[in-house]
Motif scaffolding. Structure first.
Motif, PDB file in Angstrom:
ATOM      1  N   LEU A  48       1.284  -1.018   0.188  1.00 43.18           N
ATOM      2  CA  LEU A  48      -0.172   0.367   0.409  1.00 43.18           C
ATOM      3  C   LEU A  48       0.884   0.764   0.147  1.00 43.18           C
ATOM      4  O   LEU A  48      -0.025   2.791  -0.610  1.00 43.18           O
ATOM      5  N   LEU A  49       1.860   1.400   0.489  1.00 45.11           N
ATOM      6  CA  LEU A  49       2.975   2.401   0.454  1.00 45.11           C
ATOM      7  C   LEU A  49       3.493   2.317  -1.117  1.00 45.11           C
ATOM      8  O   LEU A  49       2.887   3.465  -1.300  1.00 45.11           O
ATOM      9  N   GLY A  50       3.595   1.769  -1.262  1.00 43.38           N
ATOM     10  CA  GLY A  50       4.168   1.477  -3.042  1.00 43.38           C
ATOM     11  C   GLY A  50       3.030   2.356  -3.879  1.00 43.38           C
ATOM     12  O   GLY A  50       3.307   2.503  -4.405  1.00 43.38           O
ATOM     13  N   SER A  51       1.850   1.401  -3.435  1.00 49.05           N
ATOM     14  CA  SER A  51       0.697   2.227  -4.808  1.00 49.05           C
ATOM     15  C   SER A  51       0.753   3.072  -4.584  1.00 49.05           C
ATOM     16  O   SER A  51       0.106   4.279  -5.395  1.00 49.05           O
ATOM     17  N   ASN A  52       0.880   3.612  -2.976  1.00 48.53           N
ATOM     18  CA  ASN A  52       0.130   5.371  -2.566  1.00 48.53           C
ATOM     19  C   ASN A  52       1.608   6.542  -3.621  1.00 48.53           C
ATOM     20  O   ASN A  52       1.138   7.520  -3.860  1.00 48.53           O
ATOM     21  N   ILE A  53       3.140   6.220  -3.274  1.00 46.02           N
ATOM     22  CA  ILE A  53       3.093   6.204  -4.220  1.00 46.02           C
ATOM     23  C   ILE A  53       3.400   6.960  -5.129  1.00 46.02           C
ATOM     24  O   ILE A  53       3.414   7.843  -6.294  1.00 46.02           O
ATOM     25  N   PHE A  54       3.098   5.391  -6.222  1.00 53.61           N
ATOM     26  CA  PHE A  54       2.785   5.838  -7.680  1.00 53.61           C
ATOM     27  C   PHE A  54       1.407   6.342  -7.513  1.00 53.61           C
ATOM     28  O   PHE A  54       1.283   7.615  -8.870  1.00 53.61           O
ATOM     29  N   MET A  55      -0.008   6.667  -6.859  1.00 51.87           N
ATOM     30  CA  MET A  55      -0.788   6.935  -6.726  1.00 51.87           C
ATOM     31  C   MET A  55      -0.520   8.652  -6.675  1.00 51.87           C
ATOM     32  O   MET A  55      -1.490   9.486  -6.839  1.00 51.87           O
ATOM     33  N   THR A  56      -0.064   8.943  -5.696  1.00 46.34           N
ATOM     34  CA  THR A  56       0.536  10.633  -5.405  1.00 46.34           C
ATOM     35  C   THR A  56       1.389  11.368  -6.589  1.00 46.34           C
ATOM     36  O   THR A  56       0.711  12.573  -7.169  1.00 46.34           O
ATOM     37  N   PHE A  57       2.119  10.638  -7.303  1.00 52.93           N
ATOM     38  CA  PHE A  57       2.790  11.463  -9.056  1.00 52.93           C
ATOM     39  C   PHE A  57       1.623  11.000  -9.479  1.00 52.93           C
ATOM     40  O   PHE A  57       1.747  12.139 -10.467  1.00 52.93           O
ATOM     41  N   ALA A  58       0.139  10.134 -10.211  1.00 54.86           N
ATOM     42  CA  ALA A  58      -0.341   9.956 -10.824  1.00 54.86           C
ATOM     43  C   ALA A  58      -1.350  10.774 -10.805  1.00 54.86           C
ATOM     44  O   ALA A  58      -1.530  12.116 -11.273  1.00 54.86           O
ATOM     45  N   TRP A  59      -1.554  12.202  -9.669  1.00 59.92           N
ATOM     46  CA  TRP A  59      -2.667  12.797  -9.719  1.00 59.92           C
ATOM     47  C   TRP A  59      -1.996  13.921  -9.594  1.00 59.92           C
ATOM     48  O   TRP A  59      -2.450  14.886  -9.251  1.00 59.92           O
ATOM     49  N   TYR A  60      -0.765  14.387  -8.191  1.00 58.60           N
ATOM     50  CA  TYR A  60       0.013  15.065  -8.505  1.00 58.60           C
ATOM     51  C   TYR A  60       1.194  15.913  -9.290  1.00 58.60           C
ATOM     52  O   TYR A  60       1.284  17.053  -8.732  1.00 58.60           O
TER      53      TYR A  60
END
Length: 112
Positions: free
Chosen positions: A11-23
């Motif tokens: 979940l930590l790894g997924s959040n890193i990707f998603m934060t870059f995708a969103w922001y």
């Protein structure tokens, strides 16, 4: 012990990707909107490749509300670091206070 840790790491790894995708595109405001949408969508694919197994593995040891609460706290930590170091927009006291309240809410998910 690994059964508790692996979901958190995924979940930590997924959040890193998603934060870059969103922001992440906020640093490239001159890029065409359709371009950043497609790039963000591509980055989100890798987020899903980590998030789905993280939740699948996590559901063996955590409840769905616990997984969601954990996800929110991970998201806040990742975003705080991302905002300060990538976007050069450090958080202010009121942001930390608001995040602390969300962390308290998430911790309540783990009370029996």
């Amino acid at each position: 012990m690994a059964q508790y840790l692996y979901p958190v790491l995924l979940l930590l790894g997924s959040n890193i990707f998603m934060t870059f995708a969103w922001y992440g595109h906020l640093k490239f405001k001159s890029a065409p909107l359709m371009t950043v949408i497609l790039i963000s969508w591509g980055i989100a694919f890798f987020e899903y490749c980590l998030q789905v197994p993280g939740n699948r593995l996590g559901s063996a040891v955590y409840s769905a509300p616990q997984l969601k609460g954990m996800q929110e706290v991970i998201t806040l930590v990742v975003f705080a670091v991302f905002s300060a170091f990538y976007l050069d927009q450090p958080l202010k006291w009121n942001h930390y206070a608001a995040f602390a309240l969300i962390v308290v809410a998430a911790l309540l998910m783990f009370k029996e």
